[in-house]
Design an enzyme around this catalytic site. Structure first.
Site, PDB file in Angstrom:
ATOM      1  N   ASP A  35      45.160  44.842  38.848  1.00 40.13           N
ATOM      2  CA  ASP A  35      44.870  43.516  38.982  1.00 40.13           C
ATOM      3  C   ASP A  35      45.369  43.060  37.974  1.00 40.13           C
ATOM      4  O   ASP A  35      44.770  43.855  36.387  1.00 40.13           O
ATOM      5  CB  ASP A  35      43.835  42.568  39.859  1.00 40.13           C
ATOM      6  N   ASP A  43      50.597  36.074  43.335  1.00 46.82           N
ATOM      7  CA  ASP A  43      49.462  34.557  44.135  1.00 46.82           C
ATOM      8  C   ASP A  43      50.222  33.584  44.847  1.00 46.82           C
ATOM      9  O   ASP A  43      51.600  32.607  44.171  1.00 46.82           O
ATOM     10  CB  ASP A  43      48.240  33.614  42.728  1.00 46.82           C
ATOM     11  N   GLU A  65      49.459  42.290  33.306  1.00 45.80           N
ATOM     12  CA  GLU A  65      50.619  42.097  33.037  1.00 45.80           C
ATOM     13  C   GLU A  65      50.298  41.931  30.965  1.00 45.80           C
ATOM     14  O   GLU A  65      51.685  42.486  30.477  1.00 45.80           O
ATOM     15  CB  GLU A  65      51.214  41.050  33.134  1.00 45.80           C
TER      16      GLU A  65
END
Length: 938
Positions: free
Chosen positions: A457, A580, A460
């Site tokens: 996670d 999300d 990015e």
């Protein structure tokens, strides 16, 4: 997981506070720029290459300084790499430029530039065609100003055309190629339907909408932000056109990892890219599945998934200790809701540090005892890993990383950022030493905790701070109170280089935010001097590759990896969830086009957080969401730390909907697993837009509220509050209800209004299909040992000339490879026909030994859509032998009833009458060829 994930209002405030000067200049810089920049390039030389391609040179016609100096001479390379794939590569003729590394995404390299500038080919000026005798794509060019076009040989239709008239008629100009600004455009017919260009949340549905922004730059903002650059970057689109009633699809990939804006106007599409090269790949199709096959043959076939990955998953950020996790597993069992995988967000960690356990909340021995218990019944356990490694001299993972020099650098020192544990450094996954170190850390952790997969996670990469930061002296950072995403490092903006403040501002975060905002500084440096500016959007992709290599090397088992950030080719290594989202009806609806887009991107194992990540969903919403989410390829309930508990058993009504929807999912597991095998072989998405199977039916080109699993199982969910009916589009043909197979819709291609009470979802199976199913169960390990049934569908009233087919793949799902030929797999093709009232169903088995060893049998066959008088079928045989009296007594014939109200008002009186024949009590070995026949009474 949790993330920075700010809604736009918060982002704007932070931007004004932290980047006021930069943001202001970014907004003004583009306002004075003309819509057309320069006069383009002219082609000055062209020659054939030994491998059958063409190599040419382009010279700028008129220099200008807008967004920087023009690169004076470009190299053009064109090659038909296969009969259905054409490559057009344009770069600097004098200097090597950044490209997606060839070791990360293997492909052919263009030839090295030769000193041929000035040597011209005859008839250079004018349009030239370049095609192969067997290829479908034709490349042509105009020399001055240079433009190129790609046409389809079979129809002559132009698929891509970069020419600009130069006047006011075209909204775009000619080719622009500067160091930090590249621009190219194509004309498009107004009736072309485009799909792809993500990752983003598209409120208008799966079709690209003219005028909407499409910015590609991996960014940690919440998926609730519409039309903004989200976690992944996929600069590929599919173009579907209906030409005189015949559909033609093609694909276009711009293989470039730099930030870009793509402007789609309906009649044209323009790329504005802040670096790299133009590396275009054109895929001829002509079917949608053909495009995906050709695309994934280049970028990588989707990863094989273990069987259990298609079970149901439960997660939450906020399982504070092991006893909570144990209670969750127990409560699913008590509620009789299937559950295969239990997850931990970072609650298991010691102060949010990767590869650690909290000695208080998740003591190792107790956790291992829990894992022994769930592993013994076939359940699995997955935990999260964020890329940021805590800067902490007592932390072995950090010390070993520092010793191996694995971190991204800024001015010679590891770049300092902040995420959940506080100050962190980011591993540089472009560095081979980092890949080895990462694998060793995963091995060490797996020795401590035998996890079954990893969730990567925040890759990015996400950063709670921006710019150049230092650890503050004299204060605790983070404080340990309040939201953990507030930056507490001492930071200052970095704007001194052109990499931090490029001349063209992409629409980052939907706000023209600085490209270094809340991520790694874009002037930071990777291995071999690679700039973060260029490699930014590859971070999650490179981490997926390293993680896949590490997991596969542990015990030789098939890895499972879930990654938030993705790039072209990520599907070869990882699954994806859509980030999300919000627990509201709009986000439920948005989840479908996002899921379908990732099938186009070559990442078929995808799903959204069921019931929404935050805030609290309503009970009705959660009912409807599990009814959709049960049919996501990746099906997981996940919630935010600050949200109330939303496991499916928290409401009895939701538990009932979950039992109903997941019961069907678990019966369909062999079908889903076979679809994953097809995906691995050909890239075919598991969840597909309806137009994939019905490309001639233009009414479904924009359909975004229904979807298919495979070629013919259609999901038509309720997506609006308070509704107990659903208006669903049914392409022409016969569709059979999976909740009651004696009910069908015989559609001419219309919308039908269907009843959809709270605990019910409409799932229909199309004609000409053979669907393998099992009895289901609470865990996939048990469900896959139950007897099979086959559902065979014909067009309503079939008596002659109808056919159906299906397939089944079985294997040892722990093996890394998903293939035939290893003695651990079986593939079966099923066929059925109706000829003059005679029904035949048979199988053709490849490598049946594995299936036979499992002792599995087909216990029931249901054939739908048959014509006949309604009398019991006669002369029922299996392999030429009459069925036993016991089986014969269980043969049932029922009428199939037309349901639903068509938008045209057509009623039951116009429906074709048909029958359902069900034969149960069978014991046909799955791994052996069989043939079953009978006669219908006409």
């Amino acid at each position: 997981m949790k993330s920075l994930s700010l809604p736009h209002s918060s982002s704007i405030l932070l931007l004004l506070l932290c980047f006021h000067g930069v943001a202001a200049s970014s907004n003004s810089s583009s306002s004075s720029v003309p819509s057309k920049i320069g006069k383009g390039y002219r082609l000055i030389s062209l020659e054939e290459t030994p491998d059958g391609g063409f190599l040419g040179h382009l010279q700028v016609k008129q220099k200008n300084k807008i967004y920087g100096a023009d690169i004076p001479t470009l190299q053009l390379f064109v090659k038909h790499e296969t009969d259905d794939r054409l490559r057009v590569h344009i770069t600097d003729a004098e200097k090597q430029r950044w490209e997606v590394p060839y070791n990360l995404l293997p492909r052919d390299q263009p030839p090295v530039a030769k000193q041929t500038i000035g040597r011209s080919r005859k008839n250079l000026i004018g349009v030239q065609d370049y095609a192969t005798s067997s290829g479908e794509l034709i490349f042509s060019y105009t020399a001055d100003p240079f433009s190129f076009a790609v046409r389809r040989k079979s129809t002559g239709q132009t698929l891509f055309n970069t020419s600009s008239g130069g006047g006011s008629g075209d909204p775009f100009g000619p080719l622009v190629f500067k160091d930090q600004y590249l621009e190219i455009s194509t004309k498009l017919p107004e009736d072309a339907s485009l799909y792809g260009l993500g990752e983003n949340t598209q409120p208008h549905g799966i079709k690209l909408n003219p005028g909407d922004p499409y910015t590609l730059y991996t960014t940690d903002i919440s998926a609730i932000n519409l039309n903004a650059d989200l976690y992944g970057s996929h600069p590929v689109y599919m173009d579907l056109r209906n030409v005189k009633g015949k559909p033609y699809a093609h694909g276009v990939l711009l293989l470039n990892s730099n930030g870009m804006d793509v402007f789609y106007r309906g009649s044209s599409l323009t790329y504005k890219v802040i670096g790299g090269v133009f590396d275009f790949y054109f895929f001829a199709g002509p079917s949608p599945l053909g495009v995906i096959d050709q695309y994934t043959s280049l970028v990588g076939r989707p990863a094989p998934m273990p069987y259990w990955a298609f079970g149901f998953h439960q997660c939450r950020w906020g399982y504070h200790n092991l006893s909570v996790v144990e209670d969750v597993v127990d409560n699913y069992k008590k509620a009789k809701i299937p559950l295969d995988v239990i997850w931990n967000d970072d609650d298991h960690m010691d102060f949010h540090k990767d590869f650690t356990l909290s000695p208080i909340s998740y003591p190792r021995e107790k956790l291992r005892a829990f894992l022994d218990k769930i592993h013994s019944i076939g359940m699995k356990y997955i935990v999260i890993i964020d890329p940021g490694i805590n800067v902490n001299s007592t932390y072995g993972v950090y010390n070993r990383g520092l010793a191996d020099d694995v971190f991204i650098k800024y001015e010679g020192q590891p770049y300092l950022a902040q995420v959940w544990p506080g100050a962190v450094n980011f591993p540089d996954f472009l560095n081979p030493k980092t890949v080895s170190w990462w694998g060793d850390e995963i091995r060490r952790f797996h020795d401590m905790v035998p996890v079954d997969g990893l969730w990567i996670d925040m890759n990015e990469a996400s950063n709670f701070c921006s710019g150049l930061c230092t650890i503050p002296k004299g204060k605790k950072c983070p404080t340990g109170t309040g939201p953990g995403w507030i930056c507490c490092l001492d930071c200052k903006n970095i704007t001194k280089s052109r990499w931090d403040d490029p001349p063209y501002k992409i629409n980052a975060s939907g706000l023209q935010a600085p490209i270094g905002f809340k991520t790694i500084a874009t002037s930071a440096v990777h291995y071999n001097g690679v700039l973060e500016y260029d490699a930014h959007s590859l971070y999650g992709f490179s981490q997926s590759i390293a993680t896949h290599k590490a997991l596969q090397g542990l015990q030789g088992k098939r890895p499972f990896i879930l990654s938030r950030s993705t790039y072209v080719g990520s599907g070869k290594y990882a699954a994806h969830w859509t980030g999300d989202n919000q627990g509201n009806w709009e986000n439920l609806k948005y989840s479908i086009p996002t899921m379908l887009n990732f099938g186009i991107f070559g990442v078929p194992m995808v799903g959204s957080d069921i019931c929404g990540f935050y805030p609290a969903p309503t009970e009705e919403l959660c009912n409807r969401w599990i009814e959709v989410g049960a049919f996501y390829p990746f099906s997981r309930d996940h919630a935010n730390f600050y949200s109330p508990r939303q496991e499916l058993y928290q409401w009895e009504s939701v538990a009932e909907s979950a039992r109903n929807a997941l019961a069907l999912r678990y019966k369909l597991l062999p079908y889903l697993y076979t679809l994953s095998y097809d995906a691995h072989l050909t890239g075919a998405p598991i969840a597909r837009p309806v137009f994939f199977s019905f490309p001639t039916y233009t009414e479904c080109y924009g359909l975004s509220t229904q979807f298919l699993l495979g070629s013919g199982l259609m999901i038509s969910p309720v997506l609006e509050q308070g509704k107990t009916q659903v208006k669903a589009l049914f392409p022409p043909g016969s569709w059979y209800s999976m909740s009651d197979m004696s009910q069908s819709i015989d559609s001419k291609g219309e919308y039908y209004t269907l009843d959809a009470p709270l605990h019910f979802i409409n799932v229909h199976l199309y004609q000409n299909t053979i669907l393998p199913m099992q009895r289901g169960g609470m865990i996939s390990k048990d469900a896959r040992t139950t007897p099979f049934s086959l559902v065979v569908t014909f067009p309503a009233g079939a008596t002659d000339g109808a056919e159906a087919k299906g397939s089944l793949f079985m294997d040892n799902d722990e093996l890394p490879e998903m293939k035939l030929g290893n003695g651990e797999s079986t593939y079966i093709e099923f066929y059925a026909t109706v000829s003059k009232g005679s029904v035949k169903l048979w199988s053709e088995v490849q490598e049946g030994k594995f299936a036979l060893g499992k002792g599995l049998v087909i216990e029931k066959v249901s054939v739908l859509g048959l014509g006949g008088s309604g009398a019991s079928p006669s002369d029922v045989q299996v392999d030429g032998n009459a069925i036993s009296a016991t089986v014969a007594s269980k043969v049932q014939v029922r009428s199939v009833e037309q349901i639903g109200v068509a938008s045209s008002g057509d009623g039951d009186e116009k429906a074709k009458k048909s029958l359902m024949v069900e034969v149960s009590g069978l014991e046909i070995p799955v791994g052996k060829n069989f043939a079953m026949t009978w006669h219908m009474g006409l």
